[in-house]
Design a protein around this motif. Structure first.
Motif, PDB file in Angstrom:
ATOM      1  N   LEU A  19      -2.948   3.489  -1.888  1.00  7.43           N
ATOM      2  CA  LEU A  19      -3.326   2.677  -3.039  1.00  7.43           C
ATOM      3  C   LEU A  19      -2.817   1.250  -2.851  1.00  7.43           C
ATOM      4  O   LEU A  19      -1.786   1.024  -2.222  1.00  7.43           O
ATOM      5  CB  LEU A  19      -2.748   3.275  -4.323  1.00  7.43           C
ATOM      6  CG  LEU A  19      -3.153   4.718  -4.622  1.00  7.43           C
ATOM      7  CD1 LEU A  19      -2.447   5.205  -5.880  1.00  7.43           C
ATOM      8  CD2 LEU A  19      -4.661   4.845  -4.758  1.00  7.43           C
ATOM      9  N   TRP A  20      -3.516   0.298  -3.436  1.00 10.63           N
ATOM     10  CA  TRP A  20      -3.160  -1.111  -3.343  1.00 10.63           C
ATOM     11  C   TRP A  20      -2.341  -1.504  -4.561  1.00 10.63           C
ATOM     12  O   TRP A  20      -2.698  -1.179  -5.693  1.00 10.63           O
ATOM     13  CB  TRP A  20      -4.436  -1.950  -3.295  1.00 10.63           C
ATOM     14  CG  TRP A  20      -4.205  -3.417  -3.108  1.00 10.63           C
ATOM     15  CD1 TRP A  20      -4.261  -4.092  -1.933  1.00 10.63           C
ATOM     16  CD2 TRP A  20      -3.902  -4.390  -4.121  1.00 10.63           C
ATOM     17  NE1 TRP A  20      -4.013  -5.429  -2.155  1.00 10.63           N
ATOM     18  CE2 TRP A  20      -3.780  -5.632  -3.486  1.00 10.63           C
ATOM     19  CE3 TRP A  20      -3.702  -4.324  -5.496  1.00 10.63           C
ATOM     20  CZ2 TRP A  20      -3.482  -6.797  -4.169  1.00 10.63           C
ATOM     21  CZ3 TRP A  20      -3.399  -5.492  -6.178  1.00 10.63           C
ATOM     22  CH2 TRP A  20      -3.304  -6.717  -5.507  1.00 10.63           C
ATOM     23  N   GLU A  56      -6.033   8.102   0.944  1.00  7.41           N
ATOM     24  CA  GLU A  56      -6.093   6.645   1.008  1.00  7.41           C
ATOM     25  C   GLU A  56      -4.843   6.068   0.347  1.00  7.41           C
ATOM     26  O   GLU A  56      -4.420   6.542  -0.713  1.00  7.41           O
ATOM     27  CB  GLU A  56      -7.327   6.127   0.256  1.00  7.41           C
ATOM     28  CG  GLU A  56      -8.648   6.541   0.867  1.00  7.41           C
ATOM     29  CD  GLU A  56      -8.960   5.793   2.148  1.00  7.41           C
ATOM     30  OE1 GLU A  56      -8.520   4.645   2.302  1.00  7.41           O
ATOM     31  OE2 GLU A  56      -9.661   6.385   2.994  1.00  7.41           O
ATOM     32  N   ASP A  58       1.100   5.678  -0.960  1.00  5.04           N
ATOM     33  CA  ASP A  58       0.437   6.925  -1.322  1.00  5.04           C
ATOM     34  C   ASP A  58       0.552   7.181  -2.816  1.00  5.04           C
ATOM     35  O   ASP A  58       1.580   6.865  -3.431  1.00  5.04           O
ATOM     36  CB  ASP A  58       1.102   8.117  -0.605  1.00  5.04           C
ATOM     37  CG  ASP A  58       0.535   8.356   0.773  1.00  5.04           C
ATOM     38  OD1 ASP A  58      -0.702   8.371   0.936  1.00  5.04           O
ATOM     39  OD2 ASP A  58       1.346   8.570   1.706  1.00  5.04           O
ATOM     40  N   ALA A  59      -0.464   7.801  -3.378  1.00  7.76           N
ATOM     41  CA  ALA A  59      -0.402   8.272  -4.762  1.00  7.76           C
ATOM     42  C   ALA A  59       0.541   9.474  -4.824  1.00  7.76           C
ATOM     43  O   ALA A  59       0.821  10.123  -3.810  1.00  7.76           O
ATOM     44  CB  ALA A  59      -1.796   8.676  -5.232  1.00  7.76           C
ATOM     45  N   HIS A  68       0.865  -1.184   0.000  1.00  7.77           N
ATOM     46  CA  HIS A  68       0.000   0.000   0.000  1.00  7.77           C
ATOM     47  C   HIS A  68       0.898   1.229   0.000  1.00  7.77           C
ATOM     48  O   HIS A  68       1.790   1.353   0.848  1.00  7.77           O
ATOM     49  CB  HIS A  68      -0.898  -0.007   1.236  1.00  7.77           C
ATOM     50  CG  HIS A  68      -1.747  -1.234   1.337  1.00  7.77           C
ATOM     51  ND1 HIS A  68      -2.990  -1.315   0.763  1.00  7.77           N
ATOM     52  CD2 HIS A  68      -1.520  -2.436   1.927  1.00  7.77           C
ATOM     53  CE1 HIS A  68      -3.501  -2.509   1.012  1.00  7.77           C
ATOM     54  NE2 HIS A  68      -2.628  -3.209   1.706  1.00  7.77           N
TER      55      HIS A  68
END
Length: 168
Positions: free
Chosen positions: A156-157, A154, A118-119, A116
């Motif tokens: 990212l996966w 959020e 961050d963008a 996971h």
């Protein structure tokens, strides 16, 4: 049991090169009895999301302590055998240690379920949060608001096979 290991992008690159997250002992986050009691939910997905967010906060602390680090939080989700992750019974209900577990040995990256991250568009808020973390810890409400701004992003996966693109 699924654990969430906080890292940085350079830490992820090192883990990728070594084939493992480590060396141990490692601090990670998981659904512990203390986290269950604090979160007051029986929904395992909600509890795992809470553990993931605790790991993201720990990743932010790592970033704050490393001025040259890319300002993107990283968490690796790894499945470990039951009993491999141990919560400190003396700190289980302390807000600062909710969901925290210790893992004695390095974790093979091949056992990771996901990464996971961050963008790119979160970097500005994560940088501001890292800079404000010390003041937030001392009770500064404006700094806490800035830290919360990073938490609004959020993670990212990504599949483990996507790590080379993340660190490249």
């Amino acid at each position: 049991m699924r654990v969430y290991v906080p890292l940085t992008l350079s830490g992820l690159a090192a883990a990728h090169g070594a084939g493992e997250v480590g060396p141990g002992p490692l601090t990670a986050y998981a659904v512990t009895p203390g986290l269950r009691e604090w979160y007051v939910s029986d929904d395992i997905e909600e509890l795992e999301y809470a553990a993931l967010n605790r790991a993201a906060a720990a990743s932010l602390r790592m970033i704050a302590g490393t001025p040259d680090e890319v300002r993107r939080r990283v968490v690796v989700a790894v499945d470990v055998p039951d009993g491999a992750a141990v919560a400190d019974p003396d700190q289980g209900l302390s807000a600062a240690y909710l969901g925290e577990v210790r893992i004695a040995a390095a974790l093979p990256l091949a056992k990771a379920a996901a990464v996971h991250v961050d963008a790119d568009d979160a970097e500005k808020d994560v940088a501001a949060a890292a800079a404000a973390l010390g003041a937030a810890d001392l009770g500064d409400d404006d700094a806490r608001f800035t830290v919360d701004g990073a938490e609004d992003h959020e993670l990212l996966w990504f599949g483990v096979q996507e790590i080379p693109q993340l660190i490249g």
